[in-house]
Design an enzyme around this catalytic site. Structure first.
Site, PDB file in Angstrom:
ATOM      1  N   GLU A  28      23.240   3.720   6.739  1.00  0.00           N
ATOM      2  CA  GLU A  28      22.211   3.005   6.727  1.00  0.00           C
ATOM      3  C   GLU A  28      21.093   2.211   7.342  1.00  0.00           C
ATOM      4  OE1 GLU A  28      22.703   0.260   3.927  1.00  0.00           O
ATOM      5  OE2 GLU A  28      23.947   1.057   3.177  1.00  0.00           O
ATOM      6  N   SER A  29      21.062   3.487   9.098  1.00  0.00           N
ATOM      7  CA  SER A  29      20.525   2.550   9.709  1.00  0.00           C
ATOM      8  C   SER A  29      19.666   2.949  11.057  1.00  0.00           C
ATOM      9  CB  SER A  29      20.632   0.650  10.666  1.00  0.00           C
ATOM     10  OG  SER A  29      20.828   0.917  11.334  1.00  0.00           O
TER      11      SER A  29
END
Length: 666
Positions: free
Chosen positions: A544-545
């Site tokens: 995700e990040s």
């Protein structure tokens, strides 16, 4: 008689002393050099009792984060008397002392240290910080800084702060466009320089500014900056890339620019890149544009691969694979054609495609995919023993990631563990030598000075990394200084470029780096509280990040696990500020609760959990068929959203890696 023997005695004494010194130095070289894995008591003994002053200084530097721990006065005491000699470590000591003195408000001491640093070590990257600090009162030193250490962070910071005249700001903007277009604050400076009329930029300068804006993805500002002047080939290419990320009109404009570039200088590297980009664009418009390419570019791997893909002719595909086995366009063609055959259950065709000799050229990151599906196709055709050998070879050579997991499951050698009581804990990051090839950078890394090593690396480089070794080195340095977003991205690029026959130790180090999580304590705490494995949280956070707590998506998702504010507020039972979601611990807590909900909704099925996290439970529910239980790999390949299809494989591959930490055998 005694006087007659005196010269002989003196000579013997000198020889003995010399031999002792030489022997002592030789003995010291046999003692391992200290590094971040050296125990604190050993470092303390080295600092106090080592006969080698260099070892004492190295031990002092390694003790800084353990003993000083933010105590700046303590840091100054620890480094007192260590700024001796002409070694670059002396420059580092002076810099650390100056920074500590500044933070403590002792400006006189700081000024003295900065002046010593710049005078004694004018060409050492550490002195860039001295020029920056002294340049607050002497502006000419800022200009010297940009000239001497162009890519150093201090020079880029000085360029962002340049002024007050428009001419100064223009030169600073050009500096940022050349050496640090992604430095915080560079974008506004470039736009300001384009819009300024007081210091009118020349067409060449506008071209450079426009290229920088295009690299930032701001195609509108880049086009405006050009003021109708034709862009250079490099700028035209950067502008095309930026436009391709826009809507249909911008994409059509990009395709037109790429075709123009390819026609203008068909034998240039930019023209080849333009043709390759054009070949990657979907739809009939791009296919029609390929017909307008010069003959020199028609007979290239990207163009021929695109035509073979459109035709669906397996013979044409095999011809491309045979002719260009080491071109990325061939690798993508092989996979896309094989995937279509797999979804149509054309096992013999899939086997033919996946058995093409291209396998010897594929990079490490793609071999697992090819080998897994070859084994799958063999199994479907009744060649069970052959399939098992193929999967066994895959696990031995490429045991990590999604395909390593699926091969292990198919052979009954393991599976994901969703039970937080027995799931393995995340492994704390371990120190390993950097191996950059530059002994100064490697020494700074060994002494627990990643920021200094990173600044040294940046200063010495004039272009972005391209080789797998360079990408691995820069990726590790970036992660060490907290830039996980670009750092992890570079490590992933390296896995897609590292040849399958590369140095095994390098490949293993890359795997270890990719399997190393950040914010381990926060993820462990959140997983324990919510009742989900911390390894699952790390798997999602990585995808995700890339472990970047401050990142936000275009859709509005925020933080480590990229939570939408509305979802986070519902999970928390109260409205939340954006700052709450950029806090790694808070974000991990809420993300763990959401993953717990999804696992409960799907009776612990990790595939549906991952698909729901990306596409939403509603869309995922519409895809569920009996095939999920029988042939989960094919079910995943049939997910209609390409982004979700890739996401599921990435997250579950991460999950396997964090739990098993598999390494290829050498």
């Amino acid at each position: 008689m005694p006087l007659a023997r005196l010269p002989l005695l003196l000579a013997l004494t000198c020889l003995g002393s010399g031999a002792a010194l030489v022997g002592g130095r030789a003995l010291l070289t046999l003692i391992p050099a200290p590094d971040p894995s050296t125990p604190t008591p050993t470092l303390k003994r080295l600092r106090r009792f080592s006969p080698d002053p260099e070892r004492r200084r190295e031990a002092s530097l390694l003790l800084l984060p353990r003993q000083a721990k933010g105590d700046l006065a303590g840091e100054r005491r620890l480094l007192r008397g260590q700024g001796w000699g002409g070694d670059e470590l002396a420059a580092l000591v002076l810099k650390r002392d100056a920074l500590a003195a500044e933070s403590l408000g002792d400006q006189a001491a700081a000024q003295q240290r900065w002046q010593q640093l710049v005078r004694r070590f004018p060409d050492t990257p550490a002195s860039a910080d001295g020029l920056y600090a002294l340049g607050r009162q002497q502006s000419q030193l800022r200009q010297k800084l940009r000239s001497r250490f162009a890519a150093h962070p201090a020079a880029l910071a000085a360029a962002v702060e340049a002024g007050p005249s428009d001419a100064d700001r223009l030169q600073a903007a050009l500096h940022l466009a050349r050496h640090g277009v992604r430095w915080p604050g560079a974008g506004p400076r470039l736009r300001q320089a384009c819009q300024s009329t007081a210091a009118a930029a020349t067409p060449g300068q506008r071209d450079q500014l426009a290229r920088g804006l295009a690299q930032l993805g701001d195609s509108a500002a880049a086009l405006s900056c050009l003021k109708g002047s034709p862009p250079s080939p490099a700028t035209q290419l950067a502008l095309s890339r930026a436009l391709l990320g826009g809507g249909s009109q911008q994409q059509a404009q990009a395709e037109s620019l790429l075709l123009q570039l390819a026609k203008s200088a068909p034998r240039s590297s930019q023209a080849s890149e333009a043709a390759a980009l054009l070949s990657e664009q979907p739809g009939p418009r791009a296919l029609q544009a390929l017909k307008g390419l010069p003959s020199a570019l028609q007979d290239t791997a990207p163009v021929q691969a695109r035509r073979a893909m459109e035709s669906g002719d397996i013979g044409a595909t095999l011809a491309v694979l045979q002719r260009w086995p080491n071109d990325p366009a061939s690798w993508e063609l092989q996979w896309q054609q094989a995937r279509q055959a797999l979804l149509k259950r054309q096992w013999a065709t899939a086997t033919t495609l996946l058995s093409a000799p291209i396998g010897r050229e594929l990079p490490v990151g793609l071999v697992g995919r090819q080998r897994f599906w070859l084994g799958f196709s063999q199994k479907q055709q009744g060649a069970t023993a052959q399939a098992q050998r193929t999967w066994s070879d895959l696990i031995k050579q490429h045991p990590g990631g999604y395909y390593g997991w699926r091969a292990a499951v198919r052979l009954g050698r393991g599976d994901l563990n969703l039970d937080p009581r027995s799931s393995p804990a995340l492994v704390q990051p371990q120190w390993h030598p950097l191996g950059s090839g530059d002994w100064q950078i490697d020494r700074l890394w060994r002494l627990g000075q990643p920021l200094e090593a990173w600044e040294h690396w940046r200063t010495e480089r004039s272009s972005p990394p391209t080789s797998p070794q360079e990408l691995i080195t820069e990726g590790r340095l970036r992660r060490a200084v907290g830039d996980h977003w670009i750092g992890l991205g570079q490590l992933e690029q390296a896995s897609l470029r590292l040849p399958v026959n590369a140095n095994c130790a390098l490949a293993q180090q890359l795997e270890l780096d990719l399997q190393t999580a950040s914010f381990v304590a926060e993820l462990e705490e959140a997983g324990s509280t919510a009742g989900v494995p911390a390894t699952l949280l790390a798997a999602v956070a990585k995808q995700e990040s890339r472990f970047s707590p401050g990142v936000s998506s275009g859709a509005g998702a925020i933080g480590l696990l990229q939570l939408m504010p509305a979802t986070a507020a519902e999970l928390a039972g109260t409205p939340l500020a954006a700052d709450d979601l950029t806090d790694p611990a808070r974000n991990a807590q809420l993300g763990a609760l959401y993953l717990k909900q999804l696992l409960g909704q799907w009776q612990g099925n990790p595939v549906l959990m991952a698909a729901s996290y990306n596409a939403g439970p509603g869309a995922t529910a519409g895809w569920v068929t009996p095939q999920l239980q029988q042939e989960p790999e094919l079910w995943i390949e049939a997910i209609p959203y390409p982004e979700t299809r890739l996401y599921v494989k990435k997250v579950l591959g991460n999950f396997w890696n964090f739990q098993e930490r598999p390494l290829a055998s050498c």
